[in-house]
Design a protein around this motif. Structure first.
Motif, short mmCIF file in Angstrom:
data_model
loop_
_atom_site.label_atom_id
_atom_site.label_comp_id
_atom_site.label_asym_id
_atom_site.label_seq_id
_atom_site.Cartn_x
_atom_site.Cartn_y
_atom_site.Cartn_z
N ASP A 62 -10.22 7.30 0.12
CA ASP A 62 -9.89 8.71 0.22
C ASP A 62 -9.25 9.04 1.56
OD1 ASP A 62 -12.82 10.03 -1.52
OD2 ASP A 62 -10.89 9.30 -2.25
N ARG A 63 -9.32 8.15 2.52
CA ARG A 63 -8.86 8.45 3.87
C ARG A 63 -7.37 8.18 4.03
NH1 ARG A 63 -13.29 6.75 8.25
NH2 ARG A 63 -12.02 8.27 9.38
N ASN A 64 -6.72 9.02 4.82
CA ASN A 64 -5.30 8.88 5.11
C ASN A 64 -5.09 8.04 6.36
OD1 ASN A 64 -4.10 10.38 2.97
ND2 ASN A 64 -4.69 12.27 3.99
N TRP A 65 -5.24 6.74 6.19
CA TRP A 65 -5.08 5.85 7.33
C TRP A 65 -3.64 5.84 7.81
CZ3 TRP A 65 -9.39 4.50 9.49
CH2 TRP A 65 -10.54 4.32 8.72
N ILE A 66 -3.46 5.59 9.10
CA ILE A 66 -2.12 5.44 9.63
C ILE A 66 -1.48 4.19 9.02
CG2 ILE A 66 -2.68 6.62 11.77
CD1 ILE A 66 -2.85 3.87 13.12
N THR A 67 -0.17 4.16 9.02
CA THR A 67 0.56 3.09 8.35
C THR A 67 0.14 1.72 8.87
OG1 THR A 67 2.42 4.59 8.09
CG2 THR A 67 2.86 2.25 7.77
N GLY A 68 -0.10 1.62 10.15
CA GLY A 68 -0.46 0.33 10.74
C GLY A 68 -1.79 -0.20 10.27
N ALA A 69 -2.62 0.65 9.68
CA ALA A 69 -3.96 0.24 9.24
C ALA A 69 -4.01 -0.09 7.76
CB ALA A 69 -4.97 1.33 9.55
N LEU A 70 -2.93 0.15 7.04
CA LEU A 70 -2.96 0.03 5.58
C LEU A 70 -3.19 -1.39 5.10
CD1 LEU A 70 -0.15 2.51 4.49
CD2 LEU A 70 -2.59 2.92 4.83
N ALA A 105 0.84 -1.19 0.00
CA ALA A 105 0.00 0.00 0.00
C ALA A 105 0.87 1.24 0.00
CB ALA A 105 -0.93 0.02 1.21
N ILE A 106 0.30 2.33 -0.49
CA ILE A 106 0.98 3.61 -0.49
C ILE A 106 0.01 4.70 -0.08
CG2 ILE A 106 0.51 3.95 -2.96
CD1 ILE A 106 3.23 5.44 -3.11
N ARG A 107 0.46 5.57 0.79
CA ARG A 107 -0.33 6.71 1.23
C ARG A 107 0.20 7.93 0.49
NH1 ARG A 107 0.09 6.55 6.92
NH2 ARG A 107 2.08 7.66 6.71
N TRP A 108 -0.67 8.58 -0.27
CA TRP A 108 -0.23 9.60 -1.20
C TRP A 108 0.28 10.87 -0.51
CZ3 TRP A 108 0.68 7.23 -5.33
CH2 TRP A 108 -0.17 6.23 -5.80
N SER A 109 -0.22 11.21 0.64
CA SER A 109 0.15 12.47 1.29
C SER A 109 1.64 12.55 1.59
CB SER A 109 -0.64 12.65 2.58
OG SER A 109 -0.38 11.58 3.48
N ASP A 110 2.25 11.44 1.97
CA ASP A 110 3.67 11.44 2.30
C ASP A 110 4.42 10.32 1.59
OD1 ASP A 110 3.35 9.88 5.63
OD2 ASP A 110 2.61 9.31 3.65
N ARG A 111 3.72 9.61 0.70
CA ARG A 111 4.32 8.53 -0.08
C ARG A 111 4.83 7.40 0.83
NH1 ARG A 111 3.73 8.72 -5.88
NH2 ARG A 111 2.91 10.80 -6.23
#
Length: 125
Positions: free
Chosen positions: A98-106, A48-54
């Motif tokens: 659309d949600r910025n889940w914390i890394t542990g939830a990805l 998984a990747i979170r777009w806000s901070d990659r």
């Protein structure tokens, strides 16, 4: 709607690049992920990747072999898979939220709202 592609038959040690294109939704916000389901097994998290901070997260068995990335201009997310093994054989699904889940939830399927139809990857000689 998400459309996954790029699957196919590859020999052990080979590489494949999966793509997932989004229509009507953006891959520039929230989180995008890849999951897979092997025959006779439950679907499992891959990357998984979170777009806000990659920030990225990988399932232990694919660390160092798989890389998740994205191209906002093409509204797409990719999964580069190297050094493929027979145990990587599965249907691969892309997903987003659309949600910025914390890394542990990805890694939790329940965190994702939109899913693609899956693309089959077969690793065999």
């Amino acid at each position: 709607q998400l459309q996954a592609s790029g699957g196919g038959l590859v020999q052990p040690g080979g590489s494949l690049r999966l793509s997932c294109a989004a229509s009507g939704r953006a891959f520039s916000i929230g989180v995008a992920g890849w999951f897979r389901q092997a025959p006779g097994k439950e679907r499992e998290f891959v990357a998984a990747i979170r777009w806000s901070d990659r920030a990225t997260r990988y399932e232990d068995s694919v660390k160092g072999r798989f890389t998740i990335s994205g191209d906002n201009t093409k509204n797409s997310v990719f999964l580069q898979m190297n050094s493929l093994k027979p145990e990587d054989t599965a249907i691969y699904y892309c997903a987003r939220t659309d949600r910025n889940w914390i890394t542990g939830a990805l890694r939790d399927e329940i965190r994702y709202d939109d899913w693609g139809q899956g693309t089959l990857v077969t690793v065999s000689s």
